[in-house]
Design a protein around this motif. Structure first.
Motif, PDB file in Angstrom:
ATOM      1  N   HIS A  52       0.883  -1.392  -0.242  1.00  0.00           N
ATOM      2  CA  HIS A  52      -0.076  -0.303   0.060  1.00  0.00           C
ATOM      3  C   HIS A  52       1.119   0.874  -0.194  1.00  0.00           C
ATOM      4  N   THR A  53       0.998   2.215  -0.662  1.00  0.00           N
ATOM      5  CA  THR A  53       1.378   3.300  -0.393  1.00  0.00           C
ATOM      6  C   THR A  53       1.250   4.267  -0.193  1.00  0.00           C
ATOM      7  N   PRO A  54       1.958   5.054   0.170  1.00  0.00           N
ATOM      8  CA  PRO A  54       1.291   6.636   1.269  1.00  0.00           C
ATOM      9  C   PRO A  54      -0.118   7.500   0.628  1.00  0.00           C
ATOM     10  N   GLY A  55      -0.523   6.863   1.733  1.00  0.00           N
ATOM     11  CA  GLY A  55      -1.862   8.293   1.679  1.00  0.00           C
ATOM     12  C   GLY A  55      -3.146   7.154   2.406  1.00  0.00           C
ATOM     13  N   VAL A  56      -4.497   8.144   2.893  1.00  0.00           N
ATOM     14  CA  VAL A  56      -5.138   6.805   4.003  1.00  0.00           C
ATOM     15  C   VAL A  56      -6.371   6.644   3.145  1.00  0.00           C
ATOM     16  N   SER A  57      -6.310   4.569   3.511  1.00  0.00           N
ATOM     17  CA  SER A  57      -7.925   4.442   3.176  1.00  0.00           C
ATOM     18  C   SER A  57      -8.687   2.664   3.890  1.00  0.00           C
ATOM     19  N   THR A  58      -9.656   3.412   3.859  1.00  0.00           N
ATOM     20  CA  THR A  58     -10.487   2.559   4.914  1.00  0.00           C
ATOM     21  C   THR A  58     -10.501   0.941   4.166  1.00  0.00           C
ATOM     22  N   ASP A  59     -11.186   0.131   4.832  1.00  0.00           N
ATOM     23  CA  ASP A  59     -11.056  -1.172   4.561  1.00  0.00           C
ATOM     24  C   ASP A  59     -12.392  -2.447   5.251  1.00  0.00           C
ATOM     25  N   VAL A  60     -12.437  -2.965   4.779  1.00  0.00           N
ATOM     26  CA  VAL A  60     -13.263  -4.183   5.918  1.00  0.00           C
ATOM     27  C   VAL A  60     -12.159  -5.484   5.428  1.00  0.00           C
ATOM     28  N   THR A  76      -6.209   1.823  12.252  1.00  0.00           N
ATOM     29  CA  THR A  76      -6.991   1.979  13.104  1.00  0.00           C
ATOM     30  C   THR A  76      -8.203   1.179  13.047  1.00  0.00           C
ATOM     31  N   PHE A  77      -8.837   0.590  14.026  1.00  0.00           N
ATOM     32  CA  PHE A  77     -10.091  -0.324  13.829  1.00  0.00           C
ATOM     33  C   PHE A  77     -11.330   1.385  14.145  1.00  0.00           C
ATOM     34  N   ASP A  78     -12.233   0.500  13.471  1.00  0.00           N
ATOM     35  CA  ASP A  78     -13.796   1.359  13.964  1.00  0.00           C
ATOM     36  C   ASP A  78     -14.950   0.449  14.452  1.00  0.00           C
ATOM     37  N   GLY A  79     -15.463   0.612  15.037  1.00  0.00           N
ATOM     38  CA  GLY A  79     -16.314   0.385  17.004  1.00  0.00           C
ATOM     39  C   GLY A  79     -16.481   0.546  17.947  1.00  0.00           C
ATOM     40  N   GLU A  80     -17.384  -0.078  18.275  1.00  0.00           N
ATOM     41  CA  GLU A  80     -17.543   0.306  19.578  1.00  0.00           C
ATOM     42  C   GLU A  80     -16.673  -0.208  20.450  1.00  0.00           C
ATOM     43  N   GLU A  98     -12.355 -11.650   9.965  1.00  0.00           N
ATOM     44  CA  GLU A  98     -13.480 -11.111   9.084  1.00  0.00           C
ATOM     45  C   GLU A  98     -14.193 -10.014   9.412  1.00  0.00           C
ATOM     46  N   GLY A  99     -14.714  -8.752   8.825  1.00  0.00           N
ATOM     47  CA  GLY A  99     -15.538  -8.458   9.090  1.00  0.00           C
ATOM     48  C   GLY A  99     -14.840  -6.612   9.580  1.00  0.00           C
ATOM     49  N   MET A 100     -13.999  -6.877  10.837  1.00  0.00           N
ATOM     50  CA  MET A 100     -13.079  -5.688  11.254  1.00  0.00           C
ATOM     51  C   MET A 100     -12.454  -5.000  10.033  1.00  0.00           C
ATOM     52  N   ARG A 101     -13.794  -2.743  10.388  1.00  0.00           N
ATOM     53  CA  ARG A 101     -13.170  -1.776   9.857  1.00  0.00           C
ATOM     54  C   ARG A 101     -12.147  -0.897  10.076  1.00  0.00           C
ATOM     55  N   THR A 102     -11.923  -1.092   9.259  1.00  0.00           N
ATOM     56  CA  THR A 102     -10.022  -0.489   9.346  1.00  0.00           C
ATOM     57  C   THR A 102      -9.209   0.332   8.658  1.00  0.00           C
ATOM     58  N   THR A 103      -8.783   1.681   9.311  1.00  0.00           N
ATOM     59  CA  THR A 103      -8.372   2.005   8.216  1.00  0.00           C
ATOM     60  C   THR A 103      -6.671   2.440   8.420  1.00  0.00           C
TER      61      THR A 103
END
Length: 117
Positions: A52-60, A76-80, A98-103
């Motif tokens: 992954h080259t420099p920058g910010v992206s999200t993924d599941v 970083t991880f999203d969620g309660e 599986e299913g973790m939402r990340t940045t």
């Protein structure tokens, strides 16, 4: 496709694969691109290299374990009940479910070897 041969070494730093732009819906900032090469697949797991080259992206995420080979990033991880952010640098090992939402905030191109079921 198996690129790993028993008894032979593979240089994970120089595997050929083109970088491709990320889906614009996944890009938070910058113009990150990614690439990957699956090195070995069986009915039980896949081993590969991802960058992954420099920058910010999200993924599941999918289930995987990875080892960082090069780069500098924060995951970083999203969620309660999200885990604390992780600093990614060479030698760091991470388990994703599986299913973790990340940045992914990548400051220097990140390269990892992953193993997924």
């Amino acid at each position: 496709m198996t690129r790993l041969v028993p008894g032979q070494a593979t240089d994970a730093a120089s595997l050929p694969a083109p970088f491709v732009p990320l889906d614009p819906d996944l890009v938070v900032s910058g113009t990150p691109t990614t690439r990957f090469v699956d090195l070995d697949e069986t009915s039980h797991r896949t081993v590969g290299v991802w960058e992954h080259t420099p920058g910010v992206s999200t993924d599941v995420e999918a289930d995987e374990v990875f080892v960082v080979l090069a780069g500098d990033a924060t995951l970083t991880f999203d969620g309660e009940d999200a885990p604390a952010p992780l600093t990614l640098a060479p030698g760091v090992i991470v388990r994703l479910s599986e299913g973790m939402r990340t940045t992914w905030t990548v400051r220097e191109t990140l390269r990892k070897v992953y193993i997924s079921p």
